[in-house]
Design a protein around this motif. Sequence first.
Motif, PDB file in Angstrom:
ATOM      1  N   ASN A 234       0.816  -1.215   0.000  1.00  0.00           N
ATOM      2  CA  ASN A 234       0.000   0.000   0.000  1.00  0.00           C
ATOM      3  C   ASN A 234       0.853   1.271   0.000  1.00  0.00           C
ATOM      4  OD1 ASN A 234      -3.078  -0.806   0.584  1.00  0.00           O
ATOM      5  ND2 ASN A 234      -1.723  -2.250   1.649  1.00  0.00           N
ATOM      6  N   LYS A 235       2.151   1.115  -0.286  1.00  0.00           N
ATOM      7  CA  LYS A 235       3.069   2.247  -0.444  1.00  0.00           C
ATOM      8  C   LYS A 235       3.081   3.142   0.799  1.00  0.00           C
ATOM      9  CE  LYS A 235       2.515   2.321  -5.463  1.00  0.00           C
ATOM     10  NZ  LYS A 235       2.153   3.143  -6.657  1.00  0.00           N
ATOM     11  N   MET A 236       3.174   2.506   1.942  1.00  0.00           N
ATOM     12  CA  MET A 236       3.296   3.233   3.217  1.00  0.00           C
ATOM     13  C   MET A 236       4.754   3.265   3.611  1.00  0.00           C
ATOM     14  SD  MET A 236       0.085   1.745   5.415  1.00  0.00           S
ATOM     15  CE  MET A 236      -1.580   1.706   4.772  1.00  0.00           C
ATOM     16  N   THR A 237       5.232   4.405   4.007  1.00  0.00           N
ATOM     17  CA  THR A 237       6.646   4.569   4.373  1.00  0.00           C
ATOM     18  C   THR A 237       6.869   4.604   5.881  1.00  0.00           C
ATOM     19  OG1 THR A 237       6.391   6.972   4.208  1.00  0.00           O
ATOM     20  CG2 THR A 237       7.126   5.786   2.236  1.00  0.00           C
ATOM     21  N   THR A 238       5.870   4.929   6.646  1.00  0.00           N
ATOM     22  CA  THR A 238       5.995   4.986   8.114  1.00  0.00           C
ATOM     23  C   THR A 238       4.835   4.220   8.740  1.00  0.00           C
ATOM     24  OG1 THR A 238       4.714   7.028   8.319  1.00  0.00           O
ATOM     25  CG2 THR A 238       7.102   7.250   7.992  1.00  0.00           C
TER      26      THR A 238
ATOM     27  N   VAL B   9      -1.409   3.684  11.278  1.00  0.00           N
ATOM     28  CA  VAL B   9      -2.376   4.080  12.309  1.00  0.00           C
ATOM     29  C   VAL B   9      -3.483   4.929  11.688  1.00  0.00           C
ATOM     30  CG1 VAL B   9      -2.677   5.247  14.514  1.00  0.00           C
ATOM     31  CG2 VAL B   9      -0.573   3.981  14.070  1.00  0.00           C
ATOM     32  N   VAL B  10      -3.115   5.845  10.784  1.00  0.00           N
ATOM     33  CA  VAL B  10      -4.104   6.681  10.101  1.00  0.00           C
ATOM     34  C   VAL B  10      -5.027   5.816   9.245  1.00  0.00           C
ATOM     35  CG1 VAL B  10      -4.405   8.518   8.405  1.00  0.00           C
ATOM     36  CG2 VAL B  10      -2.622   8.706  10.156  1.00  0.00           C
ATOM     37  N   TYR B  11      -4.439   4.817   8.567  1.00  0.00           N
ATOM     38  CA  TYR B  11      -5.242   3.889   7.759  1.00  0.00           C
ATOM     39  C   TYR B  11      -6.265   3.181   8.626  1.00  0.00           C
ATOM     40  CZ  TYR B  11      -6.323  -0.516   5.375  1.00  0.00           C
ATOM     41  OH  TYR B  11      -6.970  -1.597   4.829  1.00  0.00           O
TER      42      TYR B  11
ATOM     43  N   GLU C 148      -6.358  12.826  21.193  1.00  0.00           N
ATOM     44  CA  GLU C 148      -5.606  13.739  20.343  1.00  0.00           C
ATOM     45  C   GLU C 148      -4.416  13.089  19.641  1.00  0.00           C
ATOM     46  OE1 GLU C 148      -2.272  16.110  22.175  1.00  0.00           O
ATOM     47  OE2 GLU C 148      -3.716  16.223  23.813  1.00  0.00           O
ATOM     48  N   ASP C 149      -3.959  11.910  20.102  1.00  0.00           N
ATOM     49  CA  ASP C 149      -2.753  11.305  19.557  1.00  0.00           C
ATOM     50  C   ASP C 149      -2.820  11.088  18.052  1.00  0.00           C
ATOM     51  OD1 ASP C 149      -3.431  10.675  22.321  1.00  0.00           O
ATOM     52  OD2 ASP C 149      -1.560   9.548  22.406  1.00  0.00           O
ATOM     53  N   ILE C 150      -4.010  10.765  17.547  1.00  0.00           N
ATOM     54  CA  ILE C 150      -4.137  10.453  16.133  1.00  0.00           C
ATOM     55  C   ILE C 150      -3.868  11.668  15.248  1.00  0.00           C
ATOM     56  CG2 ILE C 150      -6.607  10.906  16.090  1.00  0.00           C
ATOM     57  CD1 ILE C 150      -4.706   8.145  14.189  1.00  0.00           C
TER      58      ILE C 150
ATOM     59  N   SER D 226      -0.666  13.013   7.752  1.00  0.00           N
ATOM     60  CA  SER D 226       0.386  13.321   6.764  1.00  0.00           C
ATOM     61  C   SER D 226      -0.274  13.583   5.422  1.00  0.00           C
ATOM     62  CB  SER D 226       1.396  12.170   6.660  1.00  0.00           C
ATOM     63  OG  SER D 226       0.769  10.998   6.173  1.00  0.00           O
ATOM     64  N   SER D 227       0.498  14.152   4.514  1.00  0.00           N
ATOM     65  CA  SER D 227      -0.039  14.449   3.184  1.00  0.00           C
ATOM     66  C   SER D 227      -0.213  13.177   2.358  1.00  0.00           C
ATOM     67  CB  SER D 227       0.886  15.437   2.460  1.00  0.00           C
ATOM     68  OG  SER D 227       2.210  14.904   2.372  1.00  0.00           O
ATOM     69  N   LEU D 228       0.652  12.169   2.576  1.00  0.00           N
ATOM     70  CA  LEU D 228       0.537  10.938   1.800  1.00  0.00           C
ATOM     71  C   LEU D 228      -0.683  10.130   2.236  1.00  0.00           C
ATOM     72  CD1 LEU D 228       4.285   9.814   1.650  1.00  0.00           C
ATOM     73  CD2 LEU D 228       2.925  10.925  -0.123  1.00  0.00           C
ATOM     74  N   TYR D 229      -0.878  10.030   3.537  1.00  0.00           N
ATOM     75  CA  TYR D 229      -2.038   9.336   4.085  1.00  0.00           C
ATOM     76  C   TYR D 229      -2.766  10.294   5.024  1.00  0.00           C
ATOM     77  CZ  TYR D 229      -1.706   4.604   2.300  1.00  0.00           C
ATOM     78  OH  TYR D 229      -1.749   3.501   1.485  1.00  0.00           O
ATOM     79  N   PRO D 230      -3.613  11.165   4.474  1.00  0.00           N
ATOM     80  CA  PRO D 230      -4.296  12.143   5.324  1.00  0.00           C
ATOM     81  C   PRO D 230      -5.363  11.488   6.180  1.00  0.00           C
ATOM     82  CG  PRO D 230      -5.082  12.312   3.082  1.00  0.00           C
ATOM     83  CD  PRO D 230      -3.964  11.310   3.059  1.00  0.00           C
ATOM     84  N   LEU D 231      -5.599  12.100   7.304  1.00  0.00           N
ATOM     85  CA  LEU D 231      -6.615  11.630   8.239  1.00  0.00           C
ATOM     86  C   LEU D 231      -7.981  12.130   7.776  1.00  0.00           C
ATOM     87  CD1 LEU D 231      -7.125  10.153  10.963  1.00  0.00           C
ATOM     88  CD2 LEU D 231      -6.854  12.385  12.083  1.00  0.00           C
ATOM     89  N   ASN D 232      -8.894  11.206   7.529  1.00  0.00           N
ATOM     90  CA  ASN D 232     -10.220  11.550   6.997  1.00  0.00           C
ATOM     91  C   ASN D 232     -11.304  11.275   8.040  1.00  0.00           C
ATOM     92  OD1 ASN D 232      -9.159  12.267   4.454  1.00  0.00           O
ATOM     93  ND2 ASN D 232      -9.181  10.110   3.799  1.00  0.00           N
ATOM     94  N   LEU D 233     -11.213  11.955   9.143  1.00  0.00           N
ATOM     95  CA  LEU D 233     -12.272  11.838  10.141  1.00  0.00           C
ATOM     96  C   LEU D 233     -13.500  12.638   9.694  1.00  0.00           C
ATOM     97  CD1 LEU D 233     -10.284  12.201  13.496  1.00  0.00           C
ATOM     98  CD2 LEU D 233     -11.073  10.099  12.391  1.00  0.00           C
ATOM     99  N   PRO D 234     -14.683  12.285  10.161  1.00  0.00           N
ATOM    100  CA  PRO D 234     -15.885  13.065   9.791  1.00  0.00           C
ATOM    101  C   PRO D 234     -15.765  14.522  10.236  1.00  0.00           C
ATOM    102  CG  PRO D 234     -16.489  10.974  10.796  1.00  0.00           C
ATOM    103  CD  PRO D 234     -15.020  11.113  10.984  1.00  0.00           C
ATOM    104  N   LYS D 235     -16.527  15.374   9.577  1.00  0.00           N
ATOM    105  CA  LYS D 235     -16.467  16.799   9.890  1.00  0.00           C
ATOM    106  C   LYS D 235     -16.953  17.104  11.300  1.00  0.00           C
ATOM    107  CE  LYS D 235     -17.018  18.326   5.107  1.00  0.00           C
ATOM    108  NZ  LYS D 235     -17.830  19.139   4.159  1.00  0.00           N
TER     109      LYS D 235
END
Length: 778
Positions: free
Chosen positions: A483-487, A492-494, A516-518, A523-532
């Motif tokens: 899935n082309k993850m580098t870190t 965790v974001v996924y 708040e830890d999440i 990151s820009s490569l795998y942005p966090l997409n939590l609901p609004k």
Amino acid sequence: MLINKYLPIWWLCVGLASASVTAPTLRQKFDSTQNQANQAKPQANQAETRANEAKPQANQAKPQANQAKPHQVSVKQEKPRPINFNASGHVNSHVVHVQLTQSKLADFTHRGGLHVDRVELRSEPNDRNAFFIHNPTDPSYPLWAAARASVAQVWPRPRYESRRQQQHRPRMARRTLRIAPQLRLRLDGSAETDSVCQLAAARFARRAFADVAAISDSLEDAEAARAPSGLAIDSLLISVRNGTFLRYPHLDMREDYEVTVNATGITLTAQENWGVLRGLETIAQLIFVSRTRPDRLLIHENRIEDRPAYKHRGFMMDTARHFIQKSTLLENLEAMAMNKMNVFHWHMVDDQSFPYLSKKFPQFVQKSAFPGGRYYYTAEDIAEIVEFARQRGIRVVPEFDTPDHTHSWGHAAPDLVSWCSQAGLAYSGPLDPTRPGTFQFLAELYSELAELFPDSSVHLGMDEVSLDCWRLNASVSNFMRENKMTTHEQLVVYFANRLSGIVENLPVRRSVVVWEDILDKDSSLYPLNLPKDAIVQVWITRDSAKLDRWRQRYRLIRSEDWYLDHRGYGADWVKRYRFHPGPDDLGGEACLWTEFQSDNTVMPRAWPSTSAVAERLWSGEAATEPVEAAPRIEEQNCRMMIRGIRVGVAGGPSMCQTPLLPRLPDWQRPPDTASKDRSLGSEVLMSFSPGSSGQCWFYKWACIAMFTVYTLSKLLTRKQQQQPHLYNRQRLSQLLGLLRRGPVWLWMKLLTLNEGVLLLLLLAAYLLGWIVTQLLVI
């Protein structure tokens, strides 16, 4: 009504008759006391003369004593320094000297003749806060003592209170009103058919009179307590303006209310039924008694307009590190309701145990809960807790922490967690995000939880994710490359994006709450997409710039200085009282983790420290000074103790003055009276008698007997003087000697009955006396 109408005339007659009987005796006692005082004056004058002659000798002896003891060092009294606050509201100086007016000093002085010239709140660098007053006999030694509890002061402090405004205007009259022995509580409008209002009225009727914790020493209050019951307040009207509201409490519920207390009665008006709950709690705190007449309830004439400063006023309880009994959770909910808190954040599971009996996955209780007993919660337990909270306007938000803090999950379902090996030792790590079965299990689990917890929010955790095991796991490394993850932070974001999507797609959508830890793993490569509408709970970050950046995307609840398990020496509530969430924040939560707390200690550790958090979240900037709050939190602590809540110490050495004994708490009542809906109608008649409020019935019947004996002795004496030849003198003298023993008038003061019953007793006593005199006739 006729009794109340002619009571003044009757009491006047009784008073004149009593005065005519006791006046000669009192005059003789006064004359004898005056003669003794005149005889003692010359002796006092001689003693004063000898004391004046001894003063020069004492002054000459002082230098000799100082020379004889050169090792003693005199302590110079430190001058008061002003309070110095920095921009964040914390105190810069280590010692804070608070200059108080004479009226404020009265709140801090205890009985015993202690003279106080200054009250101080000392704040040391290690967050040790304590109140103390200077010992007049030794100014260098501070006398640690809590503030004297206030009388009928509301906690949390209301936004507007007319009585508080009048206290700054001495010329304005502050009337004290008496509450009738029977108070008619009436529900009006939509409150008449609402179960929340009906049950709240029933609880108020059952315990408001029994939970009185305030005793007044005021002369004005004592005068009001002597008012006849015909002039007392006898009605409480509850009305709700908005006729449509939801069954369960929610984030946007209306909790504002208005209370008016005057001679015509008590009126409570709210926009929704949730405001009725807060208003009834306020009215219960306004009721007090006078020390001279503890059997009569009083209330000050007042007008209150109140509303919360923050929508989210929460308390988090950890039930995984130590199992917390259901009764303790109900007790904690009752304490939250007393302090007008509205969110119970239930951190149910963690590494140490999984105390939830799932219908779909019952093996978790068998293998992941604490062994040796019933250390888990069933669906029936959760339903009772949710209903108990609903009746008090409290939301229940569950948290099943993921992806870490799941070590206990691996005992029941090894395939859910990631496994690692180091130095030949295998151990489990966070949940395995590479297996589709993990997310299928979470979807079924949260679907089951949605049926048990009707609240619109669910807490997903996402804190303290340990990445060491993922780094050592081969399948995790392969998944990251595909899935082309580098870190590993991107992994965790996924996981967070997948789980929040599952919650959003439930049959009834839920809002997401995360720690708040999440946010730090975005990151820009795998942005966090939590609901609004996601909510972020802050517990570490104090960087104002970062918090402002988070506020642009999410709603924040604050917990940085409100970890209750982090406690030092002294009045720890002061530190929590000084912490202020931002004006744009959703609110805050007090958090109690139970690594070193058990079912026996969680309540004293949490309360009354959480009361400071509750006032900060409800009152906002309307109450900011710990010195002003100290007497009120002492009174609130006594209120909770009388209601049966196991509380700790608030401000230091003190003692609650409890006029009445505690009764059976609501969380120990049978389920049919504690949690289930019951139709109570539109009116509830509240009857107050000290016997039903905890005082012993023995005193009441003893007083009735002594009152009858007193009347009988007077009647027999009068009959003997009028017709001495008709009575057996020996038997009569023995009976009169028996009747006249003991301080009868002291027993009469303990009589706790209204005037109408006293009149009937008087007539019955005369009738009984006439019958006895007929039996003594020869």
